[in-house]
Design a protein around this motif. Structure first.
Motif, short mmCIF file in Angstrom:
data_model
loop_
_atom_site.label_atom_id
_atom_site.label_comp_id
_atom_site.label_asym_id
_atom_site.label_seq_id
_atom_site.Cartn_x
_atom_site.Cartn_y
_atom_site.Cartn_z
N GLN A 1 1.87 -5.73 -1.13
CA GLN A 1 3.05 -5.67 -2.12
C GLN A 1 2.60 -6.34 -3.33
N SER A 2 2.26 -7.55 -3.19
CA SER A 2 1.98 -8.69 -4.40
C SER A 2 0.63 -8.62 -4.79
N LEU A 3 -0.22 -7.66 -4.16
CA LEU A 3 -1.91 -7.34 -4.59
C LEU A 3 -2.46 -8.55 -4.51
N LYS A 4 -2.16 -9.40 -3.58
CA LYS A 4 -3.16 -10.42 -3.16
C LYS A 4 -4.13 -10.00 -1.91
N GLU B 1 8.35 -14.07 3.15
CA GLU B 1 8.07 -13.05 1.85
C GLU B 1 7.65 -13.83 0.66
N VAL C 1 -4.74 -16.69 -7.44
CA VAL C 1 -4.52 -17.09 -8.92
C VAL C 1 -4.31 -18.53 -9.04
N MET D 1 -0.21 0.85 -7.63
CA MET D 1 -1.26 0.56 -6.68
C MET D 1 -1.00 0.70 -5.23
N GLU E 1 4.62 -14.05 -1.77
CA GLU E 1 4.78 -13.51 -3.14
C GLU E 1 4.49 -14.59 -4.37
N ILE E 2 5.07 -15.84 -4.44
CA ILE E 2 4.94 -17.00 -5.09
C ILE E 2 3.67 -17.53 -4.99
N GLY E 3 3.04 -17.46 -3.74
CA GLY E 3 1.65 -18.28 -3.53
C GLY E 3 1.72 -19.35 -2.80
#
Lengths: 239, 239
Positions: free
Chosen positions: A131-134, A93, A70, A1, A97-99
């Motif tokens: 990329q991390s779908l956030k 980056e 999340v 996606m 990714e981690i949030g």
């Protein structure tokens, strides 16, 4: 996606130039194709391409989804950017990714890097978000003197405030033990030369607790990632 | 503090070429200067330079320290190297900094990278060990097919075995909840295309538990770092 990013999609119904180019030139999407678009403000849209164009592709929104992070607490990492800019960019980056909710580049007494390209960091954050779908882009501040950020933090309520400090001659607590699951948190990470004694004193006066991330010696960018990850792991362990 | 690396220092009393060059040419150390040398096997030596030489500097050992890792359990991360080698090299550097005992590059069905330069990874691990003031070099294996590593792990006793899996249609547990503080652990991290169903089945047959690192979508190299860090943080939280 694949996610495209268009902060003003609801008003412009148009993909910005870089995303239009990627969509039309690279991925060869065509009129009628449906793509996913996020606005960085917590929404993901299903959009149908109406006018494919390498610079300003026009779409229509056929569906809107609210996508909240999340994790439920607010995590701010304030870090003195590394001398080597690649390390700082890698750090941004990974934090995205981690949030993370907010990244504050700090100018400190021992900072080897006194300036940073805000646009470049935001570009990397956008790529990592896609990329991390956030669907939410963390807030990234312009670089500011630590004194200014401490002023801002001094009045914060119901937020745990920690300052990473390497000097083992000073009493420090372990972040993994001090962080209370679910609470909002601000962590300060110093430059390669560590915070100065004056900066640590000022941070403690502003209500920060001096912490360590363990007995390992970590680089600045690694410390920022481990600090952010620690909060997520403690939250998960107590979920 | 600068650490030099000489795996055979006790027998050769000589710094290898690269470290001799750094010591003599770059840092301009001279006869009589005292330097710190680690052997990657848990020892740090204080050495006095006897014969400065850009290729083979001779030293005498004036003191020996046993330096054990700051964590007590054994952490193995087996990872399918990323297509982009820079990301894998970052991963190795960060794993060594955060603390890992063994890194196993895996060849998987969906691996985009089927080969990897072992010497390059070891060089990065050595640099990270020196920089993070560790005295033990993690074991890095040559790349091996996942089937071979699973065979090796099938017989492991008293070790928690986890396999990271992205497919949310499959029941998975949260590593932060499943990992028991202090226990030895092996975590498998798959390639960009994830493990194949056959590989997951084989891992579970070998006693691995399918885990997730949370609801965030992480890149392969980020997942490896978060998995390793999770074990350290759970250990710290329970220390």
């Amino acid at each position: 996606m694949i996610q495209f990013y268009a902060p003003d999609i609801t008003t412009t119904l148009t993909l910005p130039e870089s995303d239009s180019q990627h969509c039309i030139r690279v991925l060869r999407m065509q009129c009628g194709d449906v793509i996913g678009v996020v606005d960085g403000k917590g929404h993901r849209f299903s959009c149908r391409i109406v006018e494919p164009h390498a610079k300003h592709t026009v779409v229509e929104i056929i569906d809107t989804l609210e996508i909240s992070p999340v994790w439920s607490n607010d995590i701010t990492i304030a870090i003195a950017p590394t001398k080597n800019i690649d390390r700082m960019e890698w750090c941004v980056e990974k934090l995205v990714e981690i949030g993370v909710n907010r990244i504050v580049p700090l100018r400190c007494q021992h900072s080897e890097r006194k300036e940073i390209k805000f646009e470049r960091l935001e570009k990397i954050a956008v790529a990592a978000m896609k990329q991390s779908l956030k669907a939410t882009l963390p807030r990234i501040d312009e670089m500011m003197p630590i004194s200014l950020f401490l002023e801002e933090c001094a009045t914060l309520k119901n937020v745990q405030k920690f300052v990473g400090y390497c000097d083992s001659t000073m009493p420090r607590r372990l972040l993994a033990k001090e962080y209370s699951a679910g609470s909002d948190v601000v962590v300060l990470i110093g430059p390669e030369g560590d915070f100065s004694h004056e900066e640590i004193k000022a941070a403690i006066n502003a209500g920060f607790i001096a912490i360590t991330l363990g007995d390992n010696r970590l680089r600045t960018e690694t410390a920022a990632i481990v600090a952010c990850d620690t909060c997520h792991i403690i939250n998960q362990a107590n979920s």
